[in-house]
Design an enzyme around this catalytic site. Structure first.
Site, PDB file in Angstrom:
ATOM      1  CD  GLN A   1       3.811   5.820   2.634  1.00 43.72           C
ATOM      2  OE1 GLN A   1       2.763   5.346   2.203  1.00 43.72           O
ATOM      3  NE2 GLN A   1       4.819   5.070   3.047  1.00 43.72           N
TER       4      GLN A   1
ATOM      5  CG  HIS B   1       0.443   1.097   7.404  1.00 43.76           C
ATOM      6  ND1 HIS B   1       1.452   0.646   8.223  1.00 43.76           N
ATOM      7  CD2 HIS B   1       1.026   1.943   6.518  1.00 43.76           C
ATOM      8  CE1 HIS B   1       2.593   1.221   7.846  1.00 43.76           C
ATOM      9  NE2 HIS B   1       2.363   1.998   6.808  1.00 43.76           N
ATOM     10  CD  GLU B   2      -0.585   2.466   3.014  1.00 49.37           C
ATOM     11  OE1 GLU B   2      -0.153   3.638   2.979  1.00 49.37           O
ATOM     12  OE2 GLU B   2       0.168   1.480   3.111  1.00 49.37           O
TER      13      GLU B   2
ATOM     14  CG  HIS C   1       1.100   6.681   5.825  1.00 47.99           C
ATOM     15  ND1 HIS C   1       2.286   7.173   6.312  1.00 47.99           N
ATOM     16  CD2 HIS C   1       1.336   5.382   5.527  1.00 47.99           C
ATOM     17  CE1 HIS C   1       3.203   6.207   6.308  1.00 47.99           C
ATOM     18  NE2 HIS C   1       2.646   5.101   5.846  1.00 47.99           N
TER      19      HIS C   1
ATOM     20  CB  CYS D   1       6.095   1.938   7.154  1.00 50.65           C
ATOM     21  SG  CYS D   1       5.644   3.493   6.364  1.00 50.65           S
ATOM     22  CG  LEU D   2       6.798   0.963   0.945  1.00 55.16           C
ATOM     23  CD1 LEU D   2       6.033   1.355  -0.308  1.00 55.16           C
ATOM     24  CD2 LEU D   2       7.879  -0.058   0.619  1.00 55.16           C
TER      25      LEU D   2
ATOM     26  N   GLY E   1       0.830  -1.198   0.000  1.00 55.48           N
ATOM     27  CA  GLY E   1       0.000   0.000   0.000  1.00 55.48           C
ATOM     28  C   GLY E   1       0.863   1.245   0.000  1.00 55.48           C
TER      29      GLY E   1
HETATM   30 ZN   LIG Z   1       3.500   3.260   5.649  1.00 61.83          ZN
END
Ligand SMILES: [Zn+2]
Length: 171
Positions: free
Chosen positions: A51, A135-136, A139, A93-94, A46
């Site tokens: 981000q 999670h997204e 963000h 997480c990226l 995701g």
């Molecule tokens: Zn993340």
């Protein structure tokens, strides 16, 4: 389409509350396409617009990470309106690469929002999909998953990323 740069922990856009998208125009659709390409290239399950340094309420998800067709979707202005249960599992997480920690998330969620044509979407998700959506959406509220960890753990991770960023700017 383009692969965008993914911001890392410490960047101010990651802790800002993103603003709702009022009009779904070609710009928003292009952003979603670029985010999907970026998410697949990363690879990740995701991605959220903050981000890639766009403080607007848009997320993309693909549990197959580009392996299966029809698994990719984007949600504009996503919102959790129901949740149930609790599952504790490792999460990453990226924007916080190489960190995996246990986080409690609802086992089931119902999420509403709009698709890229402005049609209303309702998604009932369980387990991994529920986790990714939570999670997204976090963000979009300026919240990284490390905010769910103990202050001690969180501060250690923040310090490590700060040191890495300093090293990078010196070299
Ligand atoms: Zn993340």
């Amino acid at each position: 389409m383009a692969v965008l740069n993914i911001l890392k922990l410490g960047h101010p856009t990651l802790v800002k509350k993103a603003v709702p998208i009022e009009v779904i125009d070609d710009g928003v659709r292009r952003l979603a396409k670029d985010m999907i390409e970026t998410m697949h290239a990363a690879p990740g399950l995701g991605l959220s617009a903050p981000q890639v340094d766009v403080s607007r309420r848009l997320i993309t998800v693909d549990l197959s990470v580009g392996e299966k067709e029809g698994e990719t979707f984007a949600i504009v202005n996503p919102e959790i309106f129901e949740q149930e249960g609790k599952v504790i599992r490792d999460e990453g997480c990226l924007s916080v690469p190489e960190v995996f920690e246990k986080v409690a998330r609802p086992q089931k969620v119902k999420v509403k929002g709009l698709d890229l044509d402005g049609r209303e979407l309702i998604i009932e998700a369980a387990d991994l999909l529920a986790r990714v959506l939570c999670h997204e959406i976090d963000h979009l509220n300026g919240k990284l998953f490390i905010e769910w960890l103990s202050p001690l753990k969180r501060n250690l991770i923040k310090k490590r990323f700060k040191r890495q960023a300093e090293k990078k700017s010196r070299s």
